[in-house]
Write a protein that holds these residues in place. Structure first.
Motif, mmCIF file in Angstrom:
data_model
loop_
_atom_site.group_PDB
_atom_site.id
_atom_site.type_symbol
_atom_site.label_atom_id
_atom_site.label_comp_id
_atom_site.label_asym_id
_atom_site.label_seq_id
_atom_site.Cartn_x
_atom_site.Cartn_y
_atom_site.Cartn_z
ATOM 1 N N GLN A 198 -5.127 -4.563 -6.681
ATOM 2 C CA GLN A 198 -3.874 -5.101 -7.187
ATOM 3 C C GLN A 198 -3.248 -6.075 -6.195
ATOM 4 O O GLN A 198 -2.741 -7.132 -6.589
ATOM 5 C CB GLN A 198 -2.913 -3.949 -7.497
ATOM 6 C CG GLN A 198 -3.341 -3.083 -8.667
ATOM 7 C CD GLN A 198 -2.520 -1.810 -8.782
ATOM 8 O OE1 GLN A 198 -2.156 -1.192 -7.778
ATOM 9 N NE2 GLN A 198 -2.230 -1.405 -10.017
ATOM 10 N N ILE A 199 -3.276 -5.727 -4.919
ATOM 11 C CA ILE A 199 -2.704 -6.616 -3.894
ATOM 12 C C ILE A 199 -3.489 -7.923 -3.822
ATOM 13 O O ILE A 199 -2.910 -9.016 -3.817
ATOM 14 C CB ILE A 199 -2.693 -5.923 -2.522
ATOM 15 C CG1 ILE A 199 -1.816 -4.665 -2.581
ATOM 16 C CG2 ILE A 199 -2.177 -6.870 -1.446
ATOM 17 C CD1 ILE A 199 -1.907 -3.786 -1.348
ATOM 18 N N GLY A 200 -4.810 -7.819 -3.778
ATOM 19 C CA GLY A 200 -5.647 -9.020 -3.707
ATOM 20 C C GLY A 200 -5.531 -9.882 -4.941
ATOM 21 O O GLY A 200 -5.595 -11.113 -4.865
ATOM 22 N N LYS A 201 -5.346 -9.271 -6.105
ATOM 23 C CA LYS A 201 -5.250 -10.002 -7.371
ATOM 24 C C LYS A 201 -4.102 -11.008 -7.351
ATOM 25 O O LYS A 201 -4.217 -12.116 -7.885
ATOM 26 C CB LYS A 201 -5.061 -9.011 -8.514
ATOM 27 C CG LYS A 201 -4.848 -9.643 -9.879
ATOM 28 C CD LYS A 201 -4.618 -8.578 -10.941
ATOM 29 C CE LYS A 201 -4.304 -9.190 -12.308
ATOM 30 N NZ LYS A 201 -4.036 -8.138 -13.320
ATOM 31 N N TYR A 202 -2.987 -10.639 -6.732
ATOM 32 C CA TYR A 202 -1.806 -11.512 -6.736
ATOM 33 C C TYR A 202 -1.676 -12.345 -5.456
ATOM 34 O O TYR A 202 -1.415 -13.550 -5.508
ATOM 35 C CB TYR A 202 -0.543 -10.673 -6.928
ATOM 36 C CG TYR A 202 -0.439 -10.059 -8.304
ATOM 37 C CD1 TYR A 202 -0.021 -10.811 -9.397
ATOM 38 C CD2 TYR A 202 -0.777 -8.723 -8.516
ATOM 39 C CE1 TYR A 202 0.075 -10.252 -10.659
ATOM 40 C CE2 TYR A 202 -0.693 -8.148 -9.769
ATOM 41 C CZ TYR A 202 -0.269 -8.915 -10.850
ATOM 42 O OH TYR A 202 -0.193 -8.369 -12.099
ATOM 43 N N PRO A 210 6.063 -3.667 -8.467
ATOM 44 C CA PRO A 210 5.027 -4.595 -8.945
ATOM 45 C C PRO A 210 4.823 -4.416 -10.453
ATOM 46 O O PRO A 210 5.085 -3.331 -10.994
ATOM 47 C CB PRO A 210 3.793 -4.160 -8.159
ATOM 48 C CG PRO A 210 4.327 -3.424 -6.963
ATOM 49 C CD PRO A 210 5.568 -2.743 -7.449
ATOM 50 N N PRO A 211 4.405 -5.482 -11.168
ATOM 51 C CA PRO A 211 4.013 -6.786 -10.623
ATOM 52 C C PRO A 211 5.173 -7.747 -10.383
ATOM 53 O O PRO A 211 4.981 -8.829 -9.834
ATOM 54 C CB PRO A 211 3.076 -7.329 -11.696
ATOM 55 C CG PRO A 211 3.606 -6.755 -12.962
ATOM 56 C CD PRO A 211 4.112 -5.383 -12.622
ATOM 57 N N GLY A 212 6.398 -7.351 -10.828
ATOM 58 C CA GLY A 212 7.539 -8.236 -10.626
ATOM 59 C C GLY A 212 7.745 -8.607 -9.176
ATOM 60 O O GLY A 212 8.098 -9.745 -8.854
ATOM 61 N N ALA A 213 7.514 -7.646 -8.276
ATOM 62 C CA ALA A 213 7.687 -7.901 -6.847
ATOM 63 C C ALA A 213 6.812 -9.056 -6.381
ATOM 64 O O ALA A 213 7.236 -9.880 -5.556
ATOM 65 C CB ALA A 213 7.365 -6.642 -6.051
ATOM 66 N N TYR A 214 5.586 -9.116 -6.888
ATOM 67 C CA TYR A 214 4.677 -10.205 -6.500
ATOM 68 C C TYR A 214 5.212 -11.560 -6.960
ATOM 69 O O TYR A 214 5.171 -12.546 -6.214
ATOM 70 C CB TYR A 214 3.289 -9.983 -7.095
ATOM 71 C CG TYR A 214 2.554 -8.785 -6.562
ATOM 72 C CD1 TYR A 214 2.201 -8.699 -5.218
ATOM 73 C CD2 TYR A 214 2.191 -7.737 -7.396
ATOM 74 C CE1 TYR A 214 1.511 -7.605 -4.730
ATOM 75 C CE2 TYR A 214 1.497 -6.631 -6.931
ATOM 76 C CZ TYR A 214 1.163 -6.575 -5.584
ATOM 77 O OH TYR A 214 0.483 -5.498 -5.107
ATOM 78 N N THR A 229 0.834 -1.207 0.000
ATOM 79 C CA THR A 229 0.000 0.000 0.000
ATOM 80 C C THR A 229 0.864 1.249 0.000
ATOM 81 O O THR A 229 0.580 2.219 -0.710
ATOM 82 C CB THR A 229 -0.937 0.004 1.224
ATOM 83 O OG1 THR A 229 -1.768 -1.156 1.190
ATOM 84 C CG2 THR A 229 -1.824 1.235 1.228
ATOM 85 N N GLN A 230 1.947 1.212 0.785
ATOM 86 C CA GLN A 230 2.837 2.369 0.878
ATOM 87 C C GLN A 230 3.513 2.689 -0.457
ATOM 88 O O GLN A 230 3.801 3.845 -0.749
ATOM 89 C CB GLN A 230 3.918 2.123 1.941
ATOM 90 C CG GLN A 230 3.448 2.353 3.352
ATOM 91 C CD GLN A 230 3.493 3.825 3.738
ATOM 92 O OE1 GLN A 230 3.015 4.683 3.014
ATOM 93 N NE2 GLN A 230 4.057 4.111 4.897
ATOM 94 N N ILE A 231 3.773 1.676 -1.277
ATOM 95 C CA ILE A 231 4.446 1.946 -2.548
ATOM 96 C C ILE A 231 3.441 2.193 -3.674
ATOM 97 O O ILE A 231 3.799 2.183 -4.852
ATOM 98 C CB ILE A 231 5.417 0.811 -2.930
ATOM 99 C CG1 ILE A 231 4.688 -0.519 -3.158
ATOM 100 C CG2 ILE A 231 6.499 0.668 -1.877
ATOM 101 C CD1 ILE A 231 5.593 -1.619 -3.706
ATOM 102 N N GLY A 232 2.171 2.381 -3.292
ATOM 103 C CA GLY A 232 1.185 2.844 -4.259
ATOM 104 C C GLY A 232 0.278 1.793 -4.855
ATOM 105 O O GLY A 232 -0.498 2.090 -5.771
ATOM 106 N N GLN A 233 0.313 0.566 -4.320
ATOM 107 C CA GLN A 233 -0.566 -0.478 -4.846
ATOM 108 C C GLN A 233 -1.971 -0.347 -4.256
ATOM 109 O O GLN A 233 -2.138 -0.006 -3.083
ATOM 110 C CB GLN A 233 -0.004 -1.862 -4.519
ATOM 111 C CG GLN A 233 1.253 -2.211 -5.301
ATOM 112 C CD GLN A 233 0.956 -2.474 -6.759
ATOM 113 O OE1 GLN A 233 0.461 -3.530 -7.131
ATOM 114 N NE2 GLN A 233 1.247 -1.510 -7.614
#
Length: 519
Positions: free
Chosen positions: A344-348, A403-407, A336-340
Motif C-alpha cells: 500500500q505504501i509503495g503503491k502511492y 489512508p488512502p486520503g492521507a496519501y 507502517t505504524q498505522i497499519g499500512q
C-alpha cells in the motif's frame, strides 16, 4: 649545442602559436554558440550528458533514502532502536476481533493479546520497529555531518581537477557503500557505511552542477539545472518502489538486503560509463568568482551572512529543511505504524513525490519570476511565505486522515510546500555581491543541511514524551510529527515573512558592493 637553440626556440614558439590558435578556435566556437537560438545549442551530446547526470542524481537520492524504507526489517535483523507491539502479518483483519496491536504499550499485553470471540492468540508480536534514537542517528548526523563538511572540501577540488573523473569516482564509491549495506551484520557497520555514503554523495552536487554550467549556455542553463533537479523526486519516489516491492520479493530469502544490493549496482555501471563517454568540458568561470583567495571570499561571505536578511533566511530555510528531513526519514515508519502494508505504501508513494515535487519546482519558478517584475525581491519572499502557509494544512491532513486520503494530501503538500527550494536560492544570490555568489550558496546549503538534517534527533524525545502521557507508539509518533512536519511550515513561513522588514536595506547594500566591484 648553440645550433639547437633556434630549433628549440622555434618549437616552443610553434607550441605557443598552436595553443593560441586552439584558444582562438574555442573562443570563436563559444561566440558562434552564443549567437545561435537557444534550442540550437542543445546538441544530442549535451542532452546525453544531461541524462547521465540526471541518472546520477537519481541514484544519489535513491541510495540516500533507502534506509528510511527498510529500517524496520533491518532493525529486526541487526537489532537497533526501539521496540513496539505490531500486528502479525499472517493474521487477517477479521481475526483481530477489534484489537489494535499498535495501541498496546507493554510487551506482556502485546504477546498475550487474544481475540475474545475466537480465542486466537499470537495476533500481535513485540519487536524492533525501526524507530528510536539509534535509527535517527544513522538517518541524520551519521550521514549529514560528513555530507556537508565533505561538500566544502570537494567544492574546492572541483575547481582544480578533472570533474568528470572525480564525479565518477564519487558515484562508484557511494554505490559500493550502498551495496555493502546489504551485507551488514552489526549496527556499527551500518554507521560506518552511512559515513562513507555521506562523503561519496557530497561530491555529486559540486561536480555535476559545475559540469552542467560549462556544457550549457546561460539561456539553456536553467532548463538543464531544472531537469537535473528532477533527480530528487525521481530518486525519492523510486526508493519507495525499490524498498517495498524488492523487499516483498524476498530474493534468496534475504528481503531488505537486496534493496541495497540492487540499488548499488547501477551506480557502479553508470560511473564506468561516465568515465569512458563523458568529456571534461572547458571551464567557463566568471572571473569575478575567482577573484581573491579562498579565505578572502570566505571572509566576505561570512560578513554578508551577518546581515539581518540572510540570518533570517538561513533560519527560515533551516526550519523548513528540518521538516523535509524529518518526514522523509519517518514516512514509511509512520504509515507502517498505522497499519499500512509495504504494498500500500509503495503503491502511492512511488509516484506522488515525483509528480507533486516536479510540478512544484516548475510552478514556483514561474510564479516568482512573473511577480518579481512587478514587486521586485519582495515577491519571492511573499511566494515562499504564502506557499508554505497553504501547504501546512495539507501536511497536517496527511497525519490526521486515514489512508488512502492521507496519501492524496501529499500531492498539494508537495506542489505548494516545495516551491521554497529554488526561490530561496534566488533570493540568497540577489543579496550578496557577484564575486561571492557561489560561495554564498555553498554556505547557505551548509547551514540549512546541518541544522535541518539533524532535526531527526528531536523525534525520539518528543515521541517518548507523548508515550509518558500514556499514548500508544503510533499516536506518539503522529503527535511528534505534527510538531516536526506541518509545524515547521508555519514557523518557517513566519520567519520568511519577517525578512520583508529588513530586506530592502540589505538589497541596496549588495547593489552598492556590486557597483564598486564593477569600477
Amino acid at each position: 649545442m648553440e645550433e639547437d637553440r633556434p630549433l628549440l626556440s622555434t618549437a616552443v614558439q610553434d607550441g605557443e602559436l598552436g595553443a593560441d590558435m586552439e584558444k582562438m578556435d574555442k573562443e570563436a566556437e563559444t561566440k558562434n554558440e552564443e549567437e545561435l537560438p537557444w534550442y540550437r545549442t542543445l546538441t544530442p551530446y549535451k542532452l546525453y550528458v544531461l541524462l547521465i547526470l540526471l541518472v546520477t542524481y537519481l541514484l544519489n537520492q535513491l541510495d540516500r533514502y533507502m534506509l528510511a524504507i527498510s529500517s524496520k526489517a533491518m532493525a529486526q535483523e541487526i537489532h537497533f532502536g526501539d521496540k513496539a507491539c505490531m500486528k502479525n502479518s499472517s493474521v487477517s483483519d477479521s481475526a483481530l476481533g477489534g484489537i489494535k496491536c499498535e495501541k498496546l504499550t507493554s510487551e506482556y499485553s502485546c504477546r498475550n493479546a487474544t481475540n475474545n470471540q475466537t480465542h486466537d492468540s499470537g495476533i500481535c508480536y513485540y519487536d524492533y520497529n525501526g524507530q528510536g534514537l539509534e535509527y535517527q542517528i544513522v538517518a541524520g548526523p551519521a550521514f549529514t555531518v560528513i555530507y556537508t563538511f565533505g561538500g566544502i572540501f570537494i567544492s574546492y577540488i572541483a575547481e582544480k581537477y578533472n570533474r568528470k573523473a572525480m564525479l565518477a569516482i564519487c558515484l562508484m564509491f557511494w554505490s559500493v557503500m550502498t551495496l555493502l549495506t546489504g551485507f551488514v551484520k552489526e549496527y556499527w557497520q551500518l554507521v560506518i557505511l552511512r559515513f562513507g555514503l555521506g562523503f561519496g554523495e557530497s561530491g555529486c552536487g559540486p561536480f555535476a552542477v559545475s559540469i552542467l554550467t560549462d556544457y550549457f549556455t546561460p539561456e539553456t542553463r536553467g532548463f538543464a539545472l531544472g531537469i537535473y533537479n528532477w533527480g530528487i523526486y525521481f530518486g525519492y519516489s523510486m526508493s519507495y518502489a525499490f524498498g517495498n516491492f524488492v523487499s516483498l520479493a524476498n530474493i534468496n530469502g534475504q528481503g531488505w538486503r537486496w534493496t541495497f544490493i540492487l540499488s548499488g549496482i547501477p551506480g557502479i555501471l553508470v560511473g564506468v560509463l561516465m568515465l569512458f563517454t563523458l568529456k571534461e568540458p572547458e571551464r567557463k568561470q566568471d572571473p569575478l568568482n575567482l577573484s581573491g583567495s579562498a579565505f578572502e571570499r570566505l571572509g566576505k561571505t561570512l560578513r554578508n551572512f551577518c546581515s539581518p536578511s540572510l540570518l533570517l533566511i538561513c533560519l527560515a530555510g533551516s526550519i523548513r529543511n528540518a521538516s523535509g528531513y524529518v518526514f522523509a526519514y519517518n514516512t514509511q515508519l509512520y504509515f507502517t505504524q498505522i497499519g499500512q502494508t509495504p504494498e500500500q505504501i509503495g503503491k502511492y508513494l512511488s509516484w506522488i513525490p515525483l509528480v507533486g515535487g516536479s510540478f512544484s519546482v516548475l510552478l514556483g519558478g514561474f510564479i516568482s519570476d512573473r511577480l518579481v517584475r512587478r514587486l521586485g525581491l519582495y515577491s519571492r519572499i511573499l511566494v515562499i511565505g504564502v506557499s508554505l502557509l497553504i501547504a501546512a494544512p495539507f501536511a497536517a491532513g496527511t497525519l490526521y486522515f486515514d489512508p488512502p486520503g492521507a496519501y492524496f494530501f501529499q500531492i498539494p503538500t508537495y506542489i505548494f510546500g516545495e516551491m521554497w527550494v529554488g526561490i530561496t536560492l534566488a533570493v540568497v544570490v540577489e543579496l550578496v555581491p557577484s564575486e561571492i555568489k557561489t560561495t554564498a550558496v555553498a554556505a547557505y546549503l551548509f547551514i540549512i543541511s546541518n541544522i535541518g538534517g539533524n532535526a531527526n534527533l528531536l523525534v525520539p524525545p518528543l515521541a517518548q514524551h507523548f508515550e509518558s502521557q500514556h499514548y500508544s507508539k503510533s499516536d506518539s509518533l503522529r503527535y511528534a510529527l505534527y510538531i516536526m512536519y506541518p509545524g515547521p511550515y508555519v514557523y518557517g513561513a513566519f520567519v520568511y515573512l519577517c525578512t520583508l522588514l529588513v530586506i530592502r536595506r540589505d538589497k541596496k547594500k549588495a547593489a552598492r558592493e556590486n557597483y564598486k566591484s564593477d569600477e
